[in-house]
Design a protein around this motif. Structure first.
Motif, short mmCIF file in Angstrom:
data_model
loop_
_atom_site.label_atom_id
_atom_site.label_comp_id
_atom_site.label_asym_id
_atom_site.label_seq_id
_atom_site.Cartn_x
_atom_site.Cartn_y
_atom_site.Cartn_z
N TYR A 1 -5.90 -8.26 8.35
CA TYR A 1 -6.69 -9.24 9.20
C TYR A 1 -7.18 -10.42 8.05
O TYR A 1 -7.22 -11.43 8.38
N THR B 1 -9.77 -1.64 11.98
CA THR B 1 -9.84 -0.26 11.15
C THR B 1 -9.96 -0.58 9.83
O THR B 1 -9.32 -1.61 9.51
N ASN C 1 -11.86 -5.57 16.37
CA ASN C 1 -12.61 -4.64 15.41
C ASN C 1 -11.52 -3.83 14.82
O ASN C 1 -10.73 -3.20 15.18
N GLN D 1 5.54 1.56 9.22
CA GLN D 1 4.46 1.00 8.39
C GLN D 1 5.08 0.45 7.22
O GLN D 1 5.79 0.83 6.42
N ALA D 2 4.11 -0.64 6.80
CA ALA D 2 4.11 -1.34 5.37
C ALA D 2 5.46 -1.92 5.36
O ALA D 2 6.04 -2.16 4.07
N GLN D 3 6.06 -2.51 6.51
CA GLN D 3 7.32 -3.19 6.16
C GLN D 3 7.15 -4.63 7.02
O GLN D 3 8.33 -5.30 7.28
N GLY D 4 6.01 -4.80 7.29
CA GLY D 4 5.63 -6.24 7.88
C GLY D 4 5.81 -6.40 9.49
O GLY D 4 5.43 -7.42 10.11
N THR E 1 1.46 0.34 14.65
CA THR E 1 2.76 0.49 14.50
C THR E 1 3.20 1.80 14.06
O THR E 1 2.21 2.59 13.56
N ALA F 1 3.42 -5.30 11.46
CA ALA F 1 2.09 -5.52 12.32
C ALA F 1 1.84 -7.00 12.10
O ALA F 1 1.24 -7.76 13.06
N ARG F 2 2.21 -7.50 10.94
CA ARG F 2 1.89 -8.88 10.63
C ARG F 2 2.92 -9.76 11.37
O ARG F 2 2.60 -10.87 12.26
N VAL G 1 -3.42 -2.60 18.35
CA VAL G 1 -2.37 -2.93 17.29
C VAL G 1 -2.21 -1.62 16.34
O VAL G 1 -2.90 -1.19 15.84
C1 COA Z 1 -2.87 -1.14 10.44
C2 COA Z 1 -1.36 -0.99 10.83
C3 COA Z 1 -1.24 -1.55 12.12
C4 COA Z 1 -0.53 -1.75 9.95
O1 COA Z 1 0.81 -1.87 10.40
P1 COA Z 1 2.05 -2.33 9.32
O2 COA Z 1 3.15 -2.23 10.06
O3 COA Z 1 2.11 -1.20 8.14
O4 COA Z 1 1.62 -3.64 8.56
P2 COA Z 1 2.37 -4.66 7.68
O5 COA Z 1 3.65 -4.05 7.26
O6 COA Z 1 2.67 -5.87 8.73
O7 COA Z 1 1.33 -5.11 6.65
C5 COA Z 1 0.67 -6.10 6.57
C6 COA Z 1 -0.29 -6.11 5.52
O8 COA Z 1 -1.26 -4.93 5.78
C7 COA Z 1 -1.62 -4.36 4.58
N1 COA Z 1 -1.13 -2.93 4.50
C8 COA Z 1 -0.25 -2.54 5.31
N2 COA Z 1 -0.13 -1.07 4.96
C9 COA Z 1 -1.37 -1.06 4.23
C10 COA Z 1 -1.92 0.33 3.53
N3 COA Z 1 -1.47 1.44 3.93
N4 COA Z 1 -3.18 0.09 2.99
C11 COA Z 1 -3.66 -0.77 2.74
N5 COA Z 1 -3.16 -2.21 3.25
C12 COA Z 1 -1.90 -1.93 3.93
C13 COA Z 1 -0.82 -5.42 3.44
O9 COA Z 1 -1.94 -6.16 3.06
C14 COA Z 1 0.07 -5.97 4.24
O10 COA Z 1 0.30 -6.90 3.43
P3 COA Z 1 1.44 -7.66 2.92
O11 COA Z 1 2.42 -7.83 4.09
O12 COA Z 1 1.09 -8.85 1.99
O13 COA Z 1 2.05 -6.38 2.03
C15 COA Z 1 -0.61 0.24 10.78
O14 COA Z 1 -0.94 1.10 9.53
C16 COA Z 1 -1.31 1.14 12.12
O15 COA Z 1 -0.66 1.21 13.14
N6 COA Z 1 -2.39 2.27 11.41
C17 COA Z 1 -3.15 2.73 12.73
C18 COA Z 1 -3.68 2.22 13.82
C19 COA Z 1 -4.59 0.95 13.42
O16 COA Z 1 -5.57 1.06 12.73
N7 COA Z 1 -4.66 0.06 13.93
C20 COA Z 1 -5.27 -1.31 13.63
C21 COA Z 1 -6.11 -1.49 14.89
S1 COA Z 1 -7.46 -2.70 14.41
#
Ligand code: COA
Length: 291
Positions: free
Chosen positions: A119, A112, A110, A86-89, A81, A91-92, A79
């Motif tokens: 999650y 991160t 598992n 990031q932080a725009q929805g 993005t 991954a959700r 998973v």
């Molecule tokens: C983890 C990751 C997938 C999140 O992706 P994203 O596109 O930013 O996620 P979203 O925008 O859909 O946010 C979903 C939720 O994650 C949380 N979130 C997002 N960015 C965050 C940040 N920087 N710190 C803390 N929480 C965060 C928020 O709770 C958010 O909830 P909300 O929709 O109520 O605001 C992305 O940061 C990533 O690719 N990280 C590196 C790889 C990784 O760790 N992958 C996970 C493997 S298990």
């Protein structure tokens, strides 16, 4: 002339992960500092399923994969993005599509630190910590007593017994995973009274090698099953992902491994981990995405 401009935001669509160029997926994992090689992505895509998020000209902005273990279970992983989306929805949205595809299955992953809040908000519960130990294997390894049994290199002929043992340890039959690992792994078994009581695999991955899965019924057997691979990897980069904190970790430290990362095993549905003294247990993970 204004010094800034607001560009139209991208419209992203979901594509089947196998339709996307492996180079783009590799660039995605490199962007978040993950070690996967294009080869690793290709192998994962052969037996896993998943989604890639792309824009109108085919640029990849995200991924999510899931690995079916039988009809009732899926492990979720990969998973990712892109940092700029990031932080725009994103991954959700990806996770909601994975839920759609995995309807009715118990889900495990598992997490991160970065993904943990996401999650939790999607209904996953914490089960345990996994530590990623890695390093260049020391040229001299700590001494171990002789194994209680025979360490024997195994091939495809041992597949049935390995799957049976793995099922007892993991709690669910993950035949798809073990069958996919056999052709790319070196496999060691520990046999007592003619029976396989433990096994370990080692394969090329990322920066070097990963040792896993490692399945055994006690710490001593697990140590032997890891050490037998380490003896062939002296001076090379290797990795072991484990939930253990005892003698195994001491041995890894003495072999020049260090903790590089910790992740949290989480479940949505039936709990995954159910350790019983003296029974087979997963001492080393096949990988974060694989359990
Ligand atoms: C983890 C990751 C997938 C999140 O992706 P994203 O596109 O930013 O996620 P979203 O925008 O859909 O946010 C979903 C939720 O994650 C949380 N979130 C997002 N960015 C965050 C940040 N920087 N710190 C803390 N929480 C965060 C928020 O709770 C958010 O909830 P909300 O929709 O109520 O605001 C992305 O940061 C990533 O690719 N990280 C590196 C790889 C990784 O760790 N992958 C996970 C493997 S298990």
């Amino acid at each position: 002339m204004p010094k800034s401009v607001r560009l139209k935001s991208f419209e992203l669509v979901a594509r089947e992960i196998n339709e996307v160029d492996v180079g783009s997926l590799h660039a995605l994992s490199v962007a978040v500092g993950w070690p996967h090689r294009p080869k690793d992505w290709d192998w994962l895509r052969q037996f896993g399923r998943g989604i890639a998020v792309v824009d109108s000209i085919g640029r990849v902005f995200g991924s999510a994969m899931w690995f079916p273990y039988g009809q009732d279970v899926a492990m979720i992983g990969l998973v990712i993005t892109t940092p700029r989306s990031q932080a725009q929805g994103n991954a959700r949205w990806l996770m909601e599509q994975v839920f759609e595809e995995c309807r009715g299955r118990n889900l495990y992953l598992n997490s991160t630190r970065a993904a943990h809040n996401l999650y939790v908000s999607l209904g996953f519960a914490n089960e345990a910590t996994v530590w990623m130990h890695q390093g260049t294997v020391a040229s001299s390894l700590p001494n171990l007593p002789a194994p209680n049994g025979d360490l024997i290199e195994a091939g495809i002929d041992a597949l049935g017994q390995i799957i049976e043992l793995d099922t007892q340890a993991f709690g669910w039959k993950r035949e798809e995973l073990i069958s996919a690992l056999v052709p790319i792994s070196s496999i060691q078994t520990l046999r007592r009274d003619g029976r396989i009581v433990g096994y370990s695999m080692c394969r090329e991955f990322g920066r070097g090698h990963v040792i896993g899965p490692v399945v055994a019924s006690n710490d001593d057997d697990a140590l032997q099953l890891i050490a037998v691979h380490l003896r062939n990897l002296k001076g090379q980069f290797a990795r072991v992902d484990t939930r253990e904190t005892g003698p195994l970790v001491k041995f890894l430290r003495a072999s020049d491994f260090q903790v590089a990362e910790r992740v949290t095993t989480m479940s949505r549905g039936q709990l995954l981990l159910n350790r019983k003294a003296g029974e087979p247990w997963v001492y080393g993970l096949a990988g974060h995405a694989l359990g």
